[in-house]
Structure formats: structure tokens, C-alpha cells
Write a protein that holds these residues in place. Structure first.
Motif, PDB file in Angstrom:
ATOM      1  N   UNK A 202       8.921   3.888  12.200  1.00 20.17           N
ATOM      2  CA  UNK A 202       7.791   4.522  11.525  1.00 20.17           C
ATOM      3  C   UNK A 202       6.809   5.081  12.549  1.00 20.17           C
ATOM      4  N   UNK A 203       6.047   4.203  13.206  1.00 21.61           N
ATOM      5  CA  UNK A 203       4.965   4.631  14.090  1.00 21.61           C
ATOM      6  C   UNK A 203       5.458   5.582  15.181  1.00 21.61           C
TER       7      UNK A 203
ATOM      8  N   UNK B 114       0.201   5.288   1.128  1.00 23.73           N
ATOM      9  CA  UNK B 114      -0.981   4.947   0.333  1.00 23.73           C
ATOM     10  C   UNK B 114      -1.338   6.145  -0.531  1.00 23.73           C
ATOM     11  N   UNK B 115      -1.600   5.864  -1.791  1.00 22.20           N
ATOM     12  CA  UNK B 115      -1.938   6.928  -2.746  1.00 22.20           C
ATOM     13  C   UNK B 115      -3.298   7.531  -2.382  1.00 22.20           C
ATOM     14  N   UNK B 116      -3.372   8.855  -2.419  1.00 21.74           N
ATOM     15  CA  UNK B 116      -4.645   9.518  -2.098  1.00 21.74           C
ATOM     16  C   UNK B 116      -5.342  10.063  -3.330  1.00 21.74           C
ATOM     17  N   UNK B 117      -4.621  10.174  -4.458  1.00 22.74           N
ATOM     18  CA  UNK B 117      -5.270  10.598  -5.699  1.00 22.74           C
ATOM     19  C   UNK B 117      -4.520   9.997  -6.876  1.00 22.74           C
ATOM     20  N   UNK B 118      -5.198   9.947  -8.001  1.00 19.78           N
ATOM     21  CA  UNK B 118      -4.610   9.339  -9.183  1.00 19.78           C
ATOM     22  C   UNK B 118      -3.396  10.128  -9.676  1.00 19.78           C
ATOM     23  N   UNK B 119      -3.416  11.446  -9.427  1.00 16.70           N
ATOM     24  CA  UNK B 119      -2.333  12.303  -9.941  1.00 16.70           C
ATOM     25  C   UNK B 119      -1.098  12.310  -9.043  1.00 16.70           C
ATOM     26  N   UNK B 120      -1.107  11.525  -7.997  1.00 17.08           N
ATOM     27  CA  UNK B 120       0.011  11.590  -7.054  1.00 17.08           C
ATOM     28  C   UNK B 120      -0.516  12.075  -5.725  1.00 17.08           C
ATOM     29  N   UNK B 121       0.376  12.206  -4.799  1.00 14.71           N
ATOM     30  CA  UNK B 121      -0.057  12.545  -3.447  1.00 14.71           C
ATOM     31  C   UNK B 121      -0.271  11.264  -2.673  1.00 14.71           C
ATOM     32  N   UNK B 122       0.456  11.129  -1.564  1.00 12.78           N
ATOM     33  CA  UNK B 122       0.393   9.907  -0.759  1.00 12.78           C
ATOM     34  C   UNK B 122       0.297  10.282   0.700  1.00 12.78           C
ATOM     35  N   UNK B 123      -0.461   9.493   1.443  1.00  9.26           N
ATOM     36  CA  UNK B 123      -0.564   9.699   2.891  1.00  9.26           C
ATOM     37  C   UNK B 123       0.295   8.652   3.590  1.00  9.26           C
ATOM     38  N   UNK B 124       0.980   9.089   4.639  1.00  8.59           N
ATOM     39  CA  UNK B 124       1.770   8.169   5.457  1.00  8.59           C
ATOM     40  C   UNK B 124       0.840   7.426   6.413  1.00  8.59           C
ATOM     41  N   UNK B 125       1.045   6.130   6.521  1.00  3.90           N
ATOM     42  CA  UNK B 125       0.276   5.278   7.434  1.00  3.90           C
ATOM     43  C   UNK B 125       1.224   4.665   8.466  1.00  3.90           C
ATOM     44  N   UNK B 126       0.651   4.211   9.579  1.00  8.93           N
ATOM     45  CA  UNK B 126       1.436   3.521  10.605  1.00  8.93           C
ATOM     46  C   UNK B 126       0.779   2.184  10.927  1.00  8.93           C
ATOM     47  N   UNK B 127       1.384   1.458  11.872  1.00 14.03           N
ATOM     48  CA  UNK B 127       0.843   0.176  12.334  1.00 14.03           C
ATOM     49  C   UNK B 127       0.592  -0.790  11.173  1.00 14.03           C
TER      50      UNK B 127
END
Length: 254
Positions: free
Chosen positions: A106-107, A135-148
Motif C-alpha cells: 500500500x504505502x 475512507x469515505x469522503x462524502x455520503x454519496x460515495x467517493x473514497x480517499x486512499x490512506x496509507x500507514x
């Protein structure tokens, strides 16, 4: 009646130092016990695969799992995937020599996406699993990738990043919903559906399994595998019980 889609049930073991641990949203960690004792038990109960993640490896820039993997590989005869702190071909080689069949990255893949192609070229795409912490960024969908381990934002859209990773040679996706992880509230079905729709490689969903009904709900999204931790670690369900529930829900399980 089965869905016709074979769904693997994977035991996920998050490791910190010598201990098997479990958290909620990848935080608030509690020690569960010895990882090898649990790994062997899950294998004997019928796990299709084992997934070991060193959850602090990226933070400390090292992976401590080789000894744990060697001990597990001597006693279990299903595929083993290893993730956490794998940053180079040398790290991949260490894990493969220890007994891993696949590596989840991942990272380091976010930091240098070329690594995906390098691993796939040397070991085959089937070995190169891209790890996604969403992690979800809005209620309608859309997610941001996180690391660590869900600590660091990347600014990368999950679906776009998954597409790029597969284009670069990733042969499998390990998709963890940080929002649902450890909550027992069910999987993020929209996340699973959107990622499965975006790529044509196997997707393992992780984070949120709580009750038998969750299995059928998430299988309908197109995932190839379901990773379970909390229910197994705290003995809320055995691997055999999970598989019975999955079969009763119409899933094709081994």
C-alpha cells in the motif's frame, strides 16, 4: 442454489511486534494473543487463505513478519499473503523466502507506483496485491486512499488509484474500509461494488463483518473474497460457522 461465484473466506491477522492485535477503525488496539496459534486454528477450521498485516511496519519502515510467516508456513497449507512495510523487491524476496505466496503493498505503491510493475514482472501479477485503505469522503460515495494503517491522507481517489494499480500489474486488490473496520456493522457495500466494477481482478473486502447476513450482502457486489478478523479472534463465530452461513446464503464456498 449458489451464486456461481466462488467466494474465498480469508482469516486476517493484524500484527504488532510479536502479538496478534485487533482495533476499531485501525485504532485502539487490543492484544488478542499469539499469531501462530490463531493462524493454525483458522487453517484447521477451513480458512481458504491467511492474511498477515504488520500494522506498524510502514510507520517504522520495516517488516517484522518473516519469523512469524516461517512458523506459519510450516504448519498451514493454504496461500499466505503478507503486507506492511514492504518497500522494495528485496523486501518481497524476504517474504517469499519466508513462505508467503503473495505480498500486499500500500504505502510504498502510493509513494512509487512503479514498484507494482517491478513486483509483477519478477514474481507475476498473481503475487502483487495492491492494498487499499479507504475512507469515505462524502455520503454519496467517493473514497480517499490512506496509507500507514489509515493514518496518512494521500489525496488519491480510491477507484482511480485501483484502476491505475491494476493497469501497472497488480493482480489482486485488498480493499479495507477504515470506516467500517472493527465496527461489526457490515461491509461498505457501495465501496466494494464501485471497486469491483472498476477492475477485472479479484477483490478481497475487509472491514465490518458482523453477522451472517453481511456475507450475502457483500457477495452481491462482486467481491472474490471476504476477510474476517474480529469475529474469529473473539470467537463470535468459527471459520466453519462462517462458511456454513455463507453456503446457506447461496455462496459457493469450499
Amino acid at each position: 442454489m449458489t451464486t456461481g461465484r466462488h467466494v474465498r473466506i480469508i482469516a486476517r491477522l493484524d500484527i504488532k511486534g510479536p502479538n496478534l492485535i485487533k482495533g476499531v477503525h485501525l485504532e485502539g488496539l487490543r492484544v488478542v494473543g499469539d499469531p501462530n496459534e490463531h493462524a493454525v486454528r483458522y487453517y484447521e477450521e477451513g480458512a481458504d487463505e491467511l492474511l498477515f498485516i504488520d500494522i506498524v511496519a510502514s510507520l517504522y519502515q520495516r517488516n517484522n513478519l518473516s519469523d512469524i510467516i516461517k512458523r506459519a508456513a510450516d504448519r498451514v497449507y493454504v496461500p499466505i499473503t503478507v503486507g506492511g512495510g514492504i518497500r522494495s523487491l528485496a523486501d518481497v524476496a524476504t517474504m517469499m523466502m519466508s513462505g508467503a505466496d503473495k505480498v500486499a503493498i500500500n504505502t510504498a505503491a502510493i509513494a512509487r507506483p512503479e514498484l507494482i510493475g517491478e513486483v509483477a514482472k519478477r514474481y507475476g501479477s498473481q503475487c502483487m496485491v495492491v492494498g487499499i485503505e479507504a475512507k469515505r469522503v462524502s455520503r454519496d460515495g467517493g473514497w480517499e486512499a490512506y496509507t500507514d494503517n489509515g493514518r496518512e491522507r494521500t489525496g488519491r481517489d480510491v477507484v482511480e488509484w485501483v484502476k491505475e494499480a491494476v493497469d501497472r500489474g497488480a493482480g489482486e486488490v485488498l480493499l479495507t474500509s477504515v470506516d467500517m473496520e472493527g465496527t461489526r456493522k457490515g461491509f461498505d457495500l457501495q465501496l466494494a461494488h464501485d471497486v469491483c466494477d472498476a477492475v477485472n481482478v479479484p477483490v478481497t473486502i475487509s472491514g465490518g463483518f458482523g453477522k451472517a447476513e453481511d456475507l450475502a450482502a457483500v457477495a452481491a457486489t462482486g467481491v472474490s473474497a471476504i476477510a474476517v478478523a474480529d469475529a474469529l479472534h473473539w470467537k463470535r463465530m468459527s471459520m466453519a460457522e462462517i462458511k456454513r452461513h455463507a453456503a446457506a446464503a447461496g455462496l459457493d464456498v469450499r
